[in-house]
Every structure is written in C-alpha cells, then in structure tokens.
Write a protein that holds these residues in place. Structure first.
Motif, PDB file in Angstrom:
ATOM      1  N   TRP C 134       0.801  -1.256   0.090  1.00 57.99           N
ATOM      2  CA  TRP C 134      -0.064   0.022   0.109  1.00 57.99           C
ATOM      3  C   TRP C 134       0.813   1.320  -0.121  1.00 57.99           C
ATOM      4  N   THR C 135       2.220   1.099   0.176  1.00 60.84           N
ATOM      5  CA  THR C 135       2.979   2.219   0.378  1.00 60.84           C
ATOM      6  C   THR C 135       3.548   2.568  -0.863  1.00 60.84           C
ATOM      7  N   PRO C 137       4.499   4.059  -4.584  1.00 62.40           N
ATOM      8  CA  PRO C 137       3.964   5.236  -5.461  1.00 62.40           C
ATOM      9  C   PRO C 137       3.053   4.490  -6.564  1.00 62.40           C
ATOM     10  N   VAL C 139      -0.105   4.146  -5.563  1.00 57.81           N
ATOM     11  CA  VAL C 139      -1.410   3.671  -4.598  1.00 57.81           C
ATOM     12  C   VAL C 139      -1.627   5.126  -3.907  1.00 57.81           C
ATOM     13  N   THR C 140      -2.881   5.256  -4.063  1.00 62.21           N
ATOM     14  CA  THR C 140      -3.403   6.488  -3.385  1.00 62.21           C
ATOM     15  C   THR C 140      -4.426   6.294  -2.891  1.00 62.21           C
ATOM     16  N   GLN C 158      -3.889   6.470 -18.343  1.00 59.52           N
ATOM     17  CA  GLN C 158      -3.587   5.480 -17.458  1.00 59.52           C
ATOM     18  C   GLN C 158      -4.602   4.582 -17.074  1.00 59.52           C
ATOM     19  N   ASP C 235       9.498  -0.580  -7.464  1.00 57.02           N
ATOM     20  CA  ASP C 235       9.510   0.750  -6.943  1.00 57.02           C
ATOM     21  C   ASP C 235       8.188   1.557  -7.251  1.00 57.02           C
ATOM     22  N   ARG C 236       7.322   0.755  -8.074  1.00 54.07           N
ATOM     23  CA  ARG C 236       5.931   1.429  -8.070  1.00 54.07           C
ATOM     24  C   ARG C 236       5.091   0.407  -8.411  1.00 54.07           C
TER      25      ARG C 236
END
Lengths: 86, 385, 432
Positions: C134-135, C137, C139-140, C158, C235-236
C-alpha cells in the motif's frame, strides 16, 4: 479539468525548468515532470503523494528552500523552485 | 502481639514501584546482584517524566562548590553509562546513543569568563573540554548567530532515548512487570489497585513526583518544563547547545523562566527546550511560555524560524526540597527504599542512583558518599520558609 | 530575513470565525453575512469548495459565493493553516483565539484571529487500511486520487483501479474518467445484497443522481463483494491482486485509488476541548452547538453524511449562531442524518479487510513501523514510545485509526492532542 497551454507557468524541479499548467499543485507538477516518487522513506522506499488532502505527509518536498512543504496542498507559482527530498 | 502469617511464596526479592528510568536502572542493578525483581507500573514503561525528558547525558561541573554532590553523582553515573553503552553495539543502537557533545554558549564577557573557568575545572579533573573561539564556534555550528563570544566544548557528553533504555534494562533484569498502580504498602507487601498483593523482601519506590504521597509535605515539588521538536532537518546542528545565560536567571527562584537548550537527534530532528515553572504539575501547554522558549531559541539560531515544528509537550520534573535526589531508606515505610527527586538530571544520574541504592539496601560498601542523599535529612532539618 | 524582533503577526477580530470552506462553511457563511455579522473565514486551500466541491461549486452556490466574497464584512484567510488555539482570557464571553500559519508569500509567518463564536466546518478525511504494497508510488486514496486529479495529477491514458468502499468510489471514477483515464475496475467490498438494499433506500433525488452517475460510468466493470488484497510492484505499482469470494486474480494497472469511506476531522475541536462522540465525531446538540460555549460544528466533522448533511448543518449552525432556528432547516438536517445512517449501515466493512496486512506490512508510514513490531505492545502510547509509531510527520492521523481497527487500541483519547495541529514554520509560533 482541461489543460490550456496558454495557462502554463514555469517552475524548477530539481533544478530543471518545467512548464506546468497554472492550476496544478506541486505534487501534480512533479508527476507531470515524470517523477514516479517525490521522497524516500526512512527505510529508503520511494514514496509519492497518497491521501491527496494534507493528512498523510507523504508528499513533502522542499519549496523555495523550505523543507517539509506539502506538495498536494501547495499551488505552483511562477519561478517556484521545487526539490524532492532524496 | 499476634503472629503474622509469613508469605509462603515471594513474587520477587525486590518489588520496584515505578517503571521509569530510575526504576529500570534499579531493577537492572538488583538483577546484576543476583536478586529477582518485580516492577509495578500503571502506564507504559518509561512513560512518565522519562518520556518527556531530553535524554542529555551531561557532565555537571563543580565550579560552584554547592554543585559538588551533583557533580560526583553525574560523573560516576556517566562512567556507568559508558560501561553499558560500550558493552554492545546493540545497546548503543537501541538507546539511539549519540556522542554529540555539549557546547556551552557564551554571549557576553561574563559568560565567556564562566566558560573559561569551567574549562579549567574540567582540565583539573582530567576531563576533555576546550574553549572555542567565535570562528571555531561558527565552524562547529554554522546555524548559530555570529556575535557569540565563544563556547565551552565538552566532547564526551552525549544523548540517548530513555524510554527504550528503560524497557531494555527491565528486560535485562528479567523483571516481572505488573501493569497496575500500587495503592498500599504493608511491610514487605504491596497492594495493587486491581486487588492483587505482591510479596517481596523489600520495596523500592521510584515513582518520581508521586512518591510525595508517602512522604511528609513539601519534600518533593514539581518543576514543569516545555519541549518542542522539529521534523527531520539532518545536518543542521551537531552538538547539544546550552546557553550560559542561565546564570542570569538563577536568582529568579519563584518566576517562570526559559533557557535555551537544543539537542540534535540522530535522525535530524531538533529537540528544543527549556522552561521551568516551579510548583506546576499540570500538563497543559502554556502558549506564552512556549513562545518565549521558542523566541529564546531563535535568538541563538535565527535560521530555526524556517524549520518545521512538529510537536510540543510538557513534562514535570520531580525536584526535591534541596535540589539533591532522595536515595536511601524510606523515612516512613517499613522495609522500603526510595530513589526520586532527580529534577532535570534523572537520565544522567540513573545508573549511579541505582548503584548507590542497591549498595545501601544490601548493606554493601558504597562507591559514593550516601549522606547528602539520605531521605531523612529533611526530617532532621525543618523546612526553610 | 526578518529577525524575530521585527516580525510580529497581524491580529484580527470578528464576530464569528468559520474554519473550513467546504459546503458546511459555505452554507453557514451566507446567512451570517446577511445578518450583519463580521466573519473571518479560514481554509487551508486557496479557494472555497472543500473536498467535494474542489473542482467548482454548483452554479447557484457559486453565484452566492461570488457575491459573498465581495462582502465588506468578510475577511478570508485562505491558504492558512490553523496551528494552535490560543484562548483569550478565562472569563465567560472570552474570545476564542486561533493562531494561523500564513502562506510563505506574506512577510509575516503568523496571523492571530479571535472571535466570541467559532464554527468548525472541518470536513472529513478518507479512511485508509493497510495491505501489502500500500505504500508503493501509484497507490493513493480513492478520494485522494480524485483530489490529486482535480489539482492536475496526470492520469490521461493510465489504467486505473478504484477499490474500497462507498459512493466515493463512483465519484472518483467519474473524475478520473473525465480526465482521460481508463478505469479498469471499480471494486466495492460491500456485497451485492448490501448495495441493492442501499439503492432501494435512496430518496428520489439521490436515486436520480445515482442513475445519472451510473450512466456516465457505463462500460466500467463494477464488482460488489470484491476487494484488493495486495499492490504489486518493485518501486511503483504494476498490478493489483483482486479477491472476490474465493476467486483471486491479478490485474496490471498504473494507478490504484483505494479508500474505505470517510472519518470526521476533529483535531482542532479536540484541541479546543470539545467533546467527541464514541464514534469519534464532534458531539453537537440539535443546534449544532459543541460542548464548549461559543463553539459550533457542522458537516462531516460531526458525522459522515455527505453534502446534504453538510449544507443542512451549516445553515442550522448559522441560525443557532444568530439565535433564529427555523423548522425547515432542522427538518432538512433530520433527513440528511437518515441518509448518513443508511450509508454507514450498507457500506460496513467486511472482516477480511482487517486481515490483509501481515506482520511485514507497514502501519506507520512516516516512521516505517510494521504491524509485527506493533503487536508486541499493549497500547498506543506504549507502542509509540518504543517504536516511534505515531511520532512522525502525520502525528498518528493515518496510523492511529488503523491501530484502532486492527489492534483494538482506543483512539482519540489516547492520542494526546497538542499544538501544533499540523507541522508549521517555527517562526509562525514565535511571532508575537
């Protein structure tokens, strides 16, 4: 919200000049500049804006020399210098 | 006289009331002497004055002869701290130990003179200390305002994060922790607020200000302090910074005072103090006093204005009537001992306090002279008006 | 740079201070100005609208707001953050004072405002639950993604997944779709049965809104009883793991907007000493008065209930402040509260959502504390002192509610509220 090229302004992101729509907040400007993340966590993980409303503090960046500014709460301004914290 | 039924089972040899830095230090020391320990603490371990403290490990000088007692206690304790910290890397890590050193800042001729005399005292004791010129000071701490006259640098001072140290010492002591409040003391037993009774050979009271409940009036008094911490701003400040201007406020005994004191935490947060309000034991933040404290900090570090302030809090220092801690036999409770009243030096002097208390309670020869710390001293001399 | 000696903050007084320029604040403002009250209106954002009206107000509200903004009795403090409360004096009738941090552009860093009456229209924030990844990049929050897109976050082209719970998912999907995103899926954790019962209970006006929204979102897969188990990527974000009943599948995507309803914002109210309800919202009486004399509250901060509740309560609060309550406004509020209860009932969270995080999942994002590390502690304060959970930049705003849900640690009361309400420039506190 449609972009109107005429309403673009210039900001500096990590030293590089970028043109972004004037209505953007800093977090959006960073993403438009191609940055997938805007800070690194204490454990080194890349992080980007998360809550979008000034709560989570993940979007912190240096703006015009001031650390710990919230990217998602700060509108861009002409000539603004934005630096990501690592 | 009716025969008392003896307890058939002890919970521990020593029952320690209070799980702050003092209680934890005592627990550890008793365990090192081969005794079993139980600790009674209603809140989180290290959650009282210990949590509010700065965690500064500082050498108290005895330039003023009145400070000799405190100086000896702090020096012995710092030695014990070094022993524990150097024992294992893991100790330094969990304690977040940093040998940041202290810079005593001199803003005028009077303060510079004091700095020089302190330096001389340190040297006479064979302790490291040097006087920094304005240029050297500016290099050591670029954020300081440029018109200071110099500073005394004490490189061997450091800082720790006390709540985790307290928890670790309790672990080392293999202490049985009882999450409750002690409400009654009957000889070798302690009654808890949940109805349980704990039996031990002796009880040690390390409850800070709350120890006043079992003491004659006026032995302990609260000295409230404010603290503020910034977000992480790494690399801005290297040393613990303390102003020598406290001198000028020493006579303001009854007034609320602020004094500049700043500690850089290893992560880059800056911890800012200090304030003193005598007789106040509430935890409310006083906006005016906080403001004064911050302005005093800005006076020394103008660049602080740009940094991000994260949180403010208060703590209440348990001070004793004569400024020295109470370490020794409890004046009222049977088979009980007392260790409290450390005011602003609880972290620094925790280990020597524990050593002294354990030595006294076990009838061993003491490393330090116990007389100045005897709790009964307040019974023998009436309180001064 | 201004030295401390020179800088001193401006002070302003008024009859009423309104904190919050969302629908509740807007609804309260207009009648107050009409009645001749001097108002100071504060919001962290540079323009009115709050969250739900961030991109703009409905037309007739916009017209009214435009004329209000020109009103001589109104002073706005937009772009200002409340950092501390500074009550002026102890006597009854003493003013309520607030210290604000002003935008960097102004010379001074702080502004002090005071008034005998205060209306808190603090709004709500999204509720987040942790899960593996969930952390990352990408994910918002779901409301978070909507908010970001409204301020220029590039989302065109996107592939977006929206997940979690509540009507906010649909509103967010609408926003991102209009901005050119390809919405792959809306995953609503509530069961089909819950959703049908929710829809059946809507009044005519809400039902019409729902139909119109559904029409705009036609073609986007909307699955009930479905939730995201994990976000996957190096990383994302690269893909999400979806669960529905026993089925599991992975869906490649570029963005995940995930949120589990809303929570009331109450920090300022707590700092001012207002009592909270057991559910965490600011406690108010029939007239929107809080437990502190002179302080009122309205909108999401007194209980999540949507824009109708906010508008009704803002109007009702203004009437109370003017001592002129009308039956119509009180009735409007009652209807809005009914919807609020309806909402809460049918979007209750399923237990699986509280099991998604494993020992390695981060709970405290600011200080990187994992669930496993927290479980070793008995309560919030103990965990905080020993692990630093909640000591970071967000001061427990995100992780506090999570520990309440996942570990049963009592919330608000345990998190001793202090100034500053939000991190602020030190200079702003030191200014006189």
């Amino acid at each position: 919200m449609p972009d109107t090229p005429a309403a673009d302004i210039q900001v500096y992101i990590n030293g590089q000049a970028q043109r972004v729509p004037a209505h953007c907040h800093v977090a959006a400007a960073l993403k438009r500049a191609g940055l997938a993340h805007s800070r690194r966590a204490e454990n080194g993980q890349p992080r980007a804006a998360f809550c979008g409303m000034g709560q989570c503090q993940e979007c912190r960046v240096r703006i015009d020399g001031l650390d710990h500014c919230l990217g998602c709460m700060t509108p861009v301004a002409e000539g603004m210098r934005i630096e990501t914290q690592a | 006289m009716a025969a008392q039924s003896l307890p058939t089972r002890r919970h521990a040899d020593v029952i320690i009331i209070g799980g702050g830095i003092i209680g934890a230090a005592c627990a550890r020391e008793y365990a090192r002497q081969g005794l079993s320990v139980a600790v009674v603490e209603a809140g989180p371990i290290g959650g009282g004055a210990t949590a509010a403290s700065m965690g500064h490990l500082l050498t108290v000088d005895a330039l003023d002869p009145a400070d000799q007692i405190e100086s000896d206690l702090s020096r012995r304790s710092l030695q014990l701290w070094q022993d524990w910290l150097l024992e294992q890397e893991a100790h330094r890590e969990l304690a977040e130990y940093s040998r940041c050193g202290t810079l005593w800042l001199a803003a005028d001729a009077e303060e510079l003179d004091l700095a020089e005399r302190k330096r001389d005292w340190f040297h006479k004791q064979g302790l490291a200390a040097e006087l920094l010129s304005p240029e050297e000071l500016a290099q050591a701490e670029p954020m300081l305002r440029r018109d200071l006259l110099g500073a005394l640098h004490v490189p061997d001072d450091g800082r720790v994060y006390p709540p985790r140290v307290a928890a670790r010492w309790l672990q080392e002591a293999q202490a049985k922790v009882f999450r409750a409040r002690a409400v009654g003391f009957e000889g070798a037993s302690v009654r808890l607020d949940d109805g349980r009774e704990l039996w031990g050979a002796m009880t040690v009271i390390c409850t800070g200000l709350a120890a006043q409940e079992q003491l004659p009036t006026g032995w302990l008094l609260p000295k409230k302090g404010h603290l503020a911490i910034t977000q992480r701003h790494p690399g801005r400040v290297q040393h613990q910074l303390v102003e020598l201007g406290y001198l000028k406020r020493a006579h303001l005994v009854d007034q609320d005072t602020v004094s500049f004191n700043l500690q850089p935490r290893p992560g880059g947060q800056l911890l800012i103090g200090s304030s003193r309000q005598i007789g106040r034991d509430d935890r409310e933040l006083d906006p005016l006093l906080l403001q004064q404290m911050l302005r005093q900090a800005l006076h020394y570090l103008p660049g602080l204005a740009e940094l991000s302030l994260l949180r403010c809090w208060t703590g209440v220092r348990p001070a004793s009537r004569d400024g020295q801690p109470l370490i020794g036999a409890h004046p009222r409770l049977h088979r009980a001992w007392l260790a409290t009243g450390h005011e602003g030096l609880g972290i620094t002097t925790a280990l020597a306090t524990a050593e002294l208390l354990v030595q006294l309670s076990l009838g061993q020869a003491t490393t330090l002279k116990p007389a100045p710390f005897r709790p009964e001293r307040f019974q023998e001399s009436p309180a001064h008006a | 740079m201004k030295t401390v000696a020179q800088a001193s903050s401006a002070r302003r007084e008024a009859d009423v201070i309104i904190v919050g320029a969302g629908p509740a604040g807007i609804a309260a403002l207009l009648p107050l100005l009409d009645a001749g009250r001097r108002v100071i209106w504060i919001d962290q954002s540079m323009r009115a609208g709050g969250q739900i009206w961030r991109a703009g107000l409905p037309m007739d509200w916009q017209r009214q707001l435009d004329s209000a903004l020109r009103h001589p009795l109104l002073q706005t403090s937009f772009g200002c953050t409340v950092i501390a409360a500074e009550p002026r004096g102890q006597a009854p009738g003493a003013l309520h004072g607030l210290r604000l941090q002003t935008p960097a552009a102004t010379g001074s860093q702080a502004l002090q405002v005071a008034a005998p009456q205060l209306l808190l229209a603090l709004g709500g924030r999204e509720r987040h639950l942790p899960f593996p990844g969930w952390t990352l990049p990408g994910v918002t929050g779901a409301g978070g993604l909507q908010a970001l897109v409204k301020q220029g976050w590039p989302i065109a082209g996107q592939r977006v997944v929206l997940a979690g719970s509540g009507p906010l998912l649909l509103a967010a999907a609408d926003t991102v779709r209009q901005a050119g995103a390809q919405v792959l899926l809306i995953a609503e954790q509530a069961s089909r049965g819950q959703l049908i019962r929710f829809a059946a209970g809507l009044n005519a006006s809400k039902a019409t809104q729902a139909v119109s929204l559904a029409w705009r979102l036609r073609g986007i897969p909307y699955r009930a009883g479905t939730w995201v188990q994990a976000a996957i990527g190096q990383d994302r974000l690269q893909s999400v793991q979806i669960a529905q009943g026993q089925a599991r599948w992975e869906l490649p995507c570029d963005a995940l907007g995930i949120g589990f309803g809303l929570l009331p914002n109450t920090e300022l109210a707590q700092l001012l000493g207002c009592q909270l309800r057991p559910d965490g919202a600011i406690a108010v009486d029939e007239g929107m008065a809080s437990s502190v004399p002179g302080i009122y509250a309205a909108g999401e901060c007194t209980g999540i209930g949507g824009v109708d509740k906010s508008l009704a309560e803002g109007a009702l609060a203004a009437q109370s402040l003017l001592s002129s309550q009308t039956l119509a406004t009180a009735t409007a509020r009652r209807h809005a509260l009914r919807f609020a209860r309806h909402l809460a009932t049918h979007f209750a969270l399923r237990p699986e959502l509280l099991q998604l995080a494993d020992a390695q999942t981060l709970v405290c994002r600011c200080e990187d504390i994992r669930l496993g590390a927290l479980k070793a502690h008995s309560d919030w304060r103990d965990a905080k002192l020993q692990t630093r959970c909640g000591m970071g930049a967000c001061q427990g705003r995100i992780c506090g509610p999570i520990t309440e849900s996942l570990l049963g640690w009592p919330a608000q009361q345990a998190r001793g509220l202090r100034a500053p309400l939000q991190p602020g420039r030190l200079g702003a506190f030191a200014e006189d």
